[in-house]
Design an enzyme around this catalytic site. Structure first.
Site, short mmCIF file in Angstrom:
data_model
loop_
_atom_site.label_atom_id
_atom_site.label_comp_id
_atom_site.label_asym_id
_atom_site.label_seq_id
_atom_site.Cartn_x
_atom_site.Cartn_y
_atom_site.Cartn_z
N ARG A 12 0.22 -1.13 -0.05
CA ARG A 12 -0.36 -0.36 0.28
C ARG A 12 0.66 1.11 0.23
O ARG A 12 1.76 1.06 -0.35
CB ARG A 12 -1.16 -0.25 1.37
CG ARG A 12 -2.45 -0.31 0.99
CD ARG A 12 -3.11 0.20 2.66
NE ARG A 12 -2.95 -0.11 3.21
CZ ARG A 12 -2.86 0.44 4.83
NH1 ARG A 12 -3.41 2.14 4.25
NH2 ARG A 12 -2.76 0.46 5.73
N ILE A 14 3.48 3.86 -0.60
CA ILE A 14 4.60 4.77 -0.72
C ILE A 14 5.29 2.75 -1.35
O ILE A 14 6.16 3.14 -2.22
CB ILE A 14 5.82 5.03 0.48
CG1 ILE A 14 4.92 6.81 0.41
CG2 ILE A 14 6.86 5.50 0.22
CD1 ILE A 14 5.31 7.60 1.23
N ASN A 82 10.00 0.07 5.56
CA ASN A 82 8.65 1.16 5.04
C ASN A 82 7.84 1.22 5.44
O ASN A 82 6.97 2.09 5.89
CB ASN A 82 8.54 1.40 3.90
CG ASN A 82 7.74 1.66 3.05
OD1 ASN A 82 7.38 2.98 3.05
ND2 ASN A 82 6.31 0.64 2.77
N ILE A 85 3.63 3.51 10.85
CA ILE A 85 2.04 4.43 11.79
C ILE A 85 2.05 5.57 12.19
O ILE A 85 3.60 5.54 12.27
CB ILE A 85 1.30 3.21 12.45
CG1 ILE A 85 2.07 3.02 13.18
CG2 ILE A 85 0.50 1.77 11.93
CD1 ILE A 85 1.66 2.15 14.53
N TYR A 147 6.29 9.77 16.98
CA TYR A 147 6.87 9.83 15.76
C TYR A 147 8.09 9.98 15.54
O TYR A 147 9.15 9.67 14.63
CB TYR A 147 5.89 10.08 14.26
CG TYR A 147 6.04 9.37 13.29
CD1 TYR A 147 5.56 8.84 12.88
CD2 TYR A 147 6.33 10.86 12.00
CE1 TYR A 147 5.68 8.65 10.93
CE2 TYR A 147 5.97 10.86 11.22
CZ TYR A 147 6.31 9.53 10.16
OH TYR A 147 6.21 9.63 9.08
N ILE A 180 3.92 13.45 1.64
CA ILE A 180 3.30 12.11 0.07
C ILE A 180 1.43 11.62 0.33
O ILE A 180 1.14 11.58 0.92
CB ILE A 180 3.97 11.03 -0.02
CG1 ILE A 180 5.97 11.51 0.69
CG2 ILE A 180 4.10 10.27 -1.24
CD1 ILE A 180 6.04 12.32 -0.95
P1 NDP Z 1 0.54 4.28 4.67
O1 NDP Z 1 -0.19 3.90 5.63
O2 NDP Z 1 -0.58 4.12 3.12
O3 NDP Z 1 1.08 2.44 4.61
C1 NDP Z 1 1.46 1.37 5.87
C2 NDP Z 1 2.24 0.40 5.31
O4 NDP Z 1 2.65 -0.19 6.42
C3 NDP Z 1 0.91 -0.23 5.07
O5 NDP Z 1 1.72 -1.62 4.17
C4 NDP Z 1 0.59 -1.86 6.40
O6 NDP Z 1 0.29 -2.72 5.85
C5 NDP Z 1 2.45 -1.62 6.76
N1 NDP Z 1 2.27 -1.42 8.30
C6 NDP Z 1 1.58 -0.83 9.29
N2 NDP Z 1 2.22 -1.94 10.13
C7 NDP Z 1 2.82 -2.83 10.43
C8 NDP Z 1 3.29 -4.27 11.19
N3 NDP Z 1 3.08 -3.86 12.31
N4 NDP Z 1 4.04 -4.72 10.83
C9 NDP Z 1 4.07 -4.74 9.13
N5 NDP Z 1 3.00 -3.79 8.19
C10 NDP Z 1 2.97 -2.86 9.49
O7 NDP Z 1 1.40 4.73 4.98
P2 NDP Z 1 2.25 5.30 4.41
O8 NDP Z 1 2.59 5.20 2.42
O9 NDP Z 1 1.89 6.22 4.04
O10 NDP Z 1 3.70 5.48 4.29
C11 NDP Z 1 5.17 4.50 4.53
C12 NDP Z 1 5.82 4.88 4.98
O11 NDP Z 1 6.30 6.55 5.03
C13 NDP Z 1 5.94 4.46 6.83
O12 NDP Z 1 7.53 4.48 7.39
C14 NDP Z 1 5.82 6.54 7.14
O13 NDP Z 1 5.79 6.90 8.32
C15 NDP Z 1 6.87 7.16 5.72
N6 NDP Z 1 6.84 8.57 5.64
C16 NDP Z 1 4.98 9.00 5.07
C17 NDP Z 1 5.08 10.18 5.04
C18 NDP Z 1 3.73 10.33 3.94
O14 NDP Z 1 3.77 11.73 3.92
N7 NDP Z 1 2.51 9.49 2.95
C19 NDP Z 1 6.22 11.39 5.10
C20 NDP Z 1 7.24 10.75 5.61
C21 NDP Z 1 7.65 9.21 5.55
P3 NDP Z 1 -1.59 -2.98 5.68
O15 NDP Z 1 -1.39 -2.39 4.70
O16 NDP Z 1 -1.33 -4.29 6.36
O17 NDP Z 1 -2.20 -2.01 7.01
#
Ligand code: NDP
Length: 241
Positions: A12, A14, A82, A85, A147, A180
């Site tokens: 999902r 990024i 990557n 939460i 965070y 993002i």
């Molecule tokens: P999303 O919330 O869209 O997706 C998060 C993903 O992490 C999902 O695939 C989810 O799995 C998985 N995940 C969450 N918890 C766990 C766990 N305990 N074990 C395994 N997988 C887990 O996040 P983003 O794509 O927005 O963010 C991706 C990364 O980028 C994160 O680390 C975030 O902190 C970082 N980031 C994002 C920014 C943004 O603006 N979006 C900015 C800066 C950093 P599932 O689909 O099964 O729930």
């Protein structure tokens, strides 16, 4: 044989873009997810990635996932940490559970996943580890003590592991995305997003693919001399030295 990459949270947001970007470059990708089965199955059928369910906050779950991936696909060459939460709140109201969940899912996960692959990479004298941190780990953010601490911790972890690993042909780098457009940010109120966009010189949010492109570079042979680095990809919102 093509190289094997593991992308946590790879089904999902990024992570899904990173999965697609690596597959487009010829890597075989194992995408880890936590609970969203629908997104995982969609990712598997649309990208050709193999998907594995694991909790990155749980040491044994990570070890088991890597063992399964290595028995089904082969040794892991590339790891992208990557998954992440947020559980935002001002510190004076933050529950202990929100602190621990965010630290464990964003930071302890890097230990859990790297610990499961690093010995093999050292033996094979090749590896690429990319940790997805955040602009808010660089500058701090109101309402995100948990965070910001976790994401800043990832930068120290990256530099320490880079020093331990460089002589073994393993690079370890971090990417700090700005804001993002994903599910994580679409959960924020529109007026908050509008005020953030006003602070971004590029005057827009980033696209997941713009983070994936940086991962693809760091995973490549061309990036062999880049290690311990923090790559800032944020439209100019925070210009770290
Ligand atoms: P999303 O919330 O869209 O997706 C998060 C993903 O992490 C999902 O695939 C989810 O799995 C998985 N995940 C969450 N918890 C766990 C766990 N305990 N074990 C395994 N997988 C887990 O996040 P983003 O794509 O927005 O963010 C991706 C990364 O980028 C994160 O680390 C975030 O902190 C970082 N980031 C994002 C920014 C943004 O603006 N979006 C900015 C800066 C950093 P599932 O689909 O099964 O729930």
């Amino acid at each position: 044989m093509s190289r094997i990459a593991v992308v946590t949270g790879g089904t999902r947001g990024i992570g899904r873009s990173i999965t697609e970007g690596l597959i487009a470059e010829g890597y075989q990708v194992a995408a880890l997810y936590h609970g969203n089965e629908e997104a995982a199955q969609k990712c598997a059928s649309e990208t050709g990635a193999k998907v594995y369910k694991a909790d990155v906050a749980d040491f044994q779950s990570c070890a088991d996932a890597i063992a399964k991936i290595e028995s089904e696909m082969g040794p892991v060459d590339i790891l992208v940490n990557n998954a992440g939460i947020t559980k935002d709140g001002m510190l004076h109201k933050m529950q202990e559970e929100s602190w621990h969940a965010v630290i464990e899912t964003n930071l302890t996960s890097c230990y859990n996943m790297c610990r499961a692959v690093i010995a093999g990479m050292r033996e094979r004298k090749f590896g690429r580890i990319v940790n997805i941190s955040s602009i808010n780990g660089q500058k701090g953010q109101l309402g995100q003590c948990n965070y910001s601490a976790a994401k800043a911790g990832m930068l120290g972890f990256t530099r320490a592991l880079a020093q331990e690993s460089a002589a073994k042909g393993i690079t370890v780098n971090a990417i700090c995305p700005g804001y993002i457009a994903t599910d994580m940010t679409s959960a924020m109120p529109q007026e908050v997003l509008d005020s953030i966009i006003r602070q971004i010189p590029a005057a827009r949010m980033g696209k997941p693919q713009e983070i994936a492109d940086m991962v693809v570079f760091l995973a490549s042979d061309r990036a062999a001399f880049v290690t311990g680095a923090t790559m800032t990809v944020n439209g100019g919102q925070y210009m770290a030295a």
